[in-house]
Design a protein around this motif. Structure first.
Motif, mmCIF file in Angstrom:
data_model
loop_
_atom_site.group_PDB
_atom_site.id
_atom_site.type_symbol
_atom_site.label_atom_id
_atom_site.label_comp_id
_atom_site.label_asym_id
_atom_site.label_seq_id
_atom_site.Cartn_x
_atom_site.Cartn_y
_atom_site.Cartn_z
ATOM 1 N N GLU A 44 0.818 -1.209 0.000
ATOM 2 C CA GLU A 44 0.000 0.000 0.000
ATOM 3 C C GLU A 44 0.855 1.263 0.000
ATOM 4 O O GLU A 44 0.448 2.292 -0.563
ATOM 5 C CB GLU A 44 -0.925 -0.013 1.219
ATOM 6 C CG GLU A 44 -1.964 -1.124 1.179
ATOM 7 C CD GLU A 44 -2.782 -1.189 2.448
ATOM 8 O OE1 GLU A 44 -2.568 -0.330 3.334
ATOM 9 O OE2 GLU A 44 -3.642 -2.095 2.563
ATOM 10 N N ALA A 45 2.036 1.184 0.623
ATOM 11 C CA ALA A 45 2.912 2.361 0.689
ATOM 12 C C ALA A 45 3.722 2.551 -0.588
ATOM 13 O O ALA A 45 4.447 3.549 -0.714
ATOM 14 C CB ALA A 45 3.846 2.238 1.894
ATOM 15 N N GLY A 46 3.652 1.597 -1.486
ATOM 16 C CA GLY A 46 4.364 1.750 -2.752
ATOM 17 C C GLY A 46 5.844 1.448 -2.687
ATOM 18 O O GLY A 46 6.609 1.976 -3.505
ATOM 19 N N VAL A 47 6.247 0.588 -1.772
ATOM 20 C CA VAL A 47 7.672 0.235 -1.695
ATOM 21 C C VAL A 47 8.126 -0.429 -2.999
ATOM 22 O O VAL A 47 9.272 -0.261 -3.428
ATOM 23 C CB VAL A 47 7.945 -0.677 -0.487
ATOM 24 C CG1 VAL A 47 9.398 -1.134 -0.469
ATOM 25 C CG2 VAL A 47 7.615 0.055 0.817
ATOM 26 N N GLY A 48 7.215 -1.153 -3.637
ATOM 27 C CA GLY A 48 7.557 -1.800 -4.888
ATOM 28 C C GLY A 48 7.949 -0.844 -5.993
ATOM 29 O O GLY A 48 8.579 -1.252 -6.983
ATOM 30 N N GLN A 49 7.616 0.423 -5.848
ATOM 31 C CA GLN A 49 7.978 1.416 -6.858
ATOM 32 C C GLN A 49 9.479 1.686 -6.899
ATOM 33 O O GLN A 49 9.970 2.341 -7.818
ATOM 34 C CB GLN A 49 7.214 2.718 -6.604
ATOM 35 C CG GLN A 49 5.709 2.582 -6.755
ATOM 36 C CD GLN A 49 4.960 3.830 -6.321
ATOM 37 O OE1 GLN A 49 5.561 4.883 -6.068
ATOM 38 N NE2 GLN A 49 3.643 3.727 -6.221
ATOM 39 N N LEU A 50 10.202 1.175 -5.911
ATOM 40 C CA LEU A 50 11.659 1.319 -5.925
ATOM 41 C C LEU A 50 12.307 0.365 -6.929
ATOM 42 O O LEU A 50 13.514 0.468 -7.179
ATOM 43 C CB LEU A 50 12.233 1.031 -4.533
ATOM 44 C CG LEU A 50 11.811 1.974 -3.399
ATOM 45 C CD1 LEU A 50 12.351 1.474 -2.070
ATOM 46 C CD2 LEU A 50 12.282 3.386 -3.673
ATOM 47 N N ALA A 51 11.505 -0.546 -7.478
ATOM 48 C CA ALA A 51 12.044 -1.527 -8.417
ATOM 49 C C ALA A 51 12.722 -0.834 -9.598
ATOM 50 O O ALA A 51 12.223 0.161 -10.137
ATOM 51 C CB ALA A 51 10.930 -2.442 -8.923
ATOM 52 N N GLY A 52 13.865 -1.378 -9.984
ATOM 53 C CA GLY A 52 14.605 -0.848 -11.120
ATOM 54 C C GLY A 52 15.604 0.233 -10.768
ATOM 55 O O GLY A 52 16.465 0.571 -11.590
ATOM 56 N N SER A 53 15.519 0.764 -9.566
ATOM 57 C CA SER A 53 16.474 1.810 -9.164
ATOM 58 C C SER A 53 17.742 1.171 -8.611
ATOM 59 O O SER A 53 17.708 0.069 -8.063
ATOM 60 C CB SER A 53 15.852 2.740 -8.124
ATOM 61 O OG SER A 53 15.510 2.024 -6.952
#
Length: 378
Positions: A44-53
């Motif tokens: 829900e917090a969007g930690v997965g959005q760090l993917a690829g960095s």
């Protein structure tokens, strides 16, 4: 007399339940639930959005409590081959910036030093993953910027190690450094907790069996691999916090170089029929005479490598008198993320063992020395 723990107390669920007025055993049984809830919060917090960095550095903040042990364990699991630097620090470094990722965990919503670190990191554009209560100065410092993993399974301080681990694991997984399914890991923890249930007799309860092995001894917990060393540090903390037992954590190679081997082998001479156990008595409070708790070496192994071979390779000799904790039955060799899975299962087992020792001590009453060992002085 020599310290003796009445093991019948550990076989009496009613006595343990009566002693556990604060519900610590129930709290410890939430380990799997802590992992699941943290995984959901991270999604829900969007930690997965760090993917690829690919950050310049991964900064793991250690604060009083479980965060330090989680940081050390994950760092050990990542190993020297980790493609980015991992920095473990008490506070956000002065160089923190938009190219970095910072992870922090705490159960103390009023930790002002952590709030300052979070505020500094957010102000400088750093990606922050924060496992902390939703109210207080820490959450306020990261408001609108930090990815907040609010605790959804309340537990007392000291029993939140699974949540601390989850915060770091979801971050390193998103960065592609170490992938592990927290829901599957939670299921394995549930299985361990079922085996460790208070209703089970010590001979079929691994946590109670571990408690009995450590009772009335000074535990020397030596890791045979990096994750085992990190786990030993956590085990020492949980034994001190829940059972008031003083123990030592070390790398087995360092222990050998420090001469600990010779001291432990010397202690085992007391098995000689001519050994006098009253050679080194200790005076307890009130003038009673008790004996120092003898050492017990427990080797903690998380890798697939046979612990005996690992000790021989790293310490230069075998350790025939040592006990070994290597959960190859629960996590067979060759499986994915075996070291992580074994380490988490052992952490839960040590939590329960420490609680059983602490609760048994509470049932025994006041026959305790300042180090927390239980003594029968009859």
């Amino acid at each position: 007399m020599i310290a003796v723990l009445d093991d019948s107390l550990l076989a009496d669920p009613a006595a343990l339940a009566e002693a556990d007025a604060s519900g610590l055993l129930r709290s410890a049984a939430t380990a799997g639930a802590q992992l699941r809830s943290a995984a959901h919060a991270a999604e829900e917090a969007g930690v997965g959005q760090l993917a690829g960095s690919r950050p310049r550095a991964l900064v793991l903040i250690r604060r009083p409590g479980c965060s330090e042990h989680a940081a050390l364990l994950v760092n050990a699991l990542l190993g020297p081959e980790c493609p980015i630097p991992v920095v473990i620090s008490d506070a956000a470094p002065s160089w923190i910036g938009p190219l970095d990722v910072l992870v922090a965990h705490t159960s103390d919503s009023g930790d002002r030093e952590l709030a300052d670190s979070v505020g500094r990191a957010v102000h400088r554009g750093c990606e922050v993953v924060l496992s902390a209560p939703a109210e207080g100065p820490i959450a306020a410092a990261g408001a609108g910027s930090a990815r907040l993993l609010e605790p959804r399974v309340p537990v007392p301080p000291g029993l939140d190690f699974p949540r601390a681990m989850a915060a770091v694991l979801v971050t390193v997984a998103a960065l592609g450094l170490l992938r592990a399914d927290l829901n599957e890991l939670a299921g394995e923890l549930d299985g361990e907790l079922e085996r460790d249930h208070p209703s089970h007799e010590p001979f079929v309860n691994p946590a109670k069996a571990l408690a009995l092995r450590l009772a009335d001894h000074t535990p020397l917990l030596w890791g045979t691999d990096p994750a085992g060393v990190a786990l030993a540090g956590y085990a020492v903390a949980t034994l001190a916090g829940h059972a008031a037992i003083i123990a030592q954590a070390a790398d087995v190679a360092q222990a050998a170089r420090a001469g600990a081997l010779q001291r432990v082998l010397a202690e085992h001479r007391q098995e000689d029929i001519f050994h006098d156990p009253f050679d080194d008595p200790v005076e307890a409070s009130g003038g009673s005479t008790v004996l120092p708790a003898p050492a017990r070496v427990l080797l903690l192994a998380t890798e697939d490598t046979d612990p005996t071979a690992a000790v021989l390779r790293r310490a230069g000799r075998e350790w025939p008198t040592a006990d070994v904790l290597h959960l190859v039955e629960e996590v067979p060799p060759g499986g994915p993320h075996a070291a992580l899975r074994r380490a988490m299962l052992m952490a839960v087992r040590f939590d329960l063992a420490a609680l059983y020792l602490g609760l048994a001590g509470a049932v025994l009453g006041s026959d305790r020395d300042p180090a927390g060992h239980n003594y029968s002085l009859g």
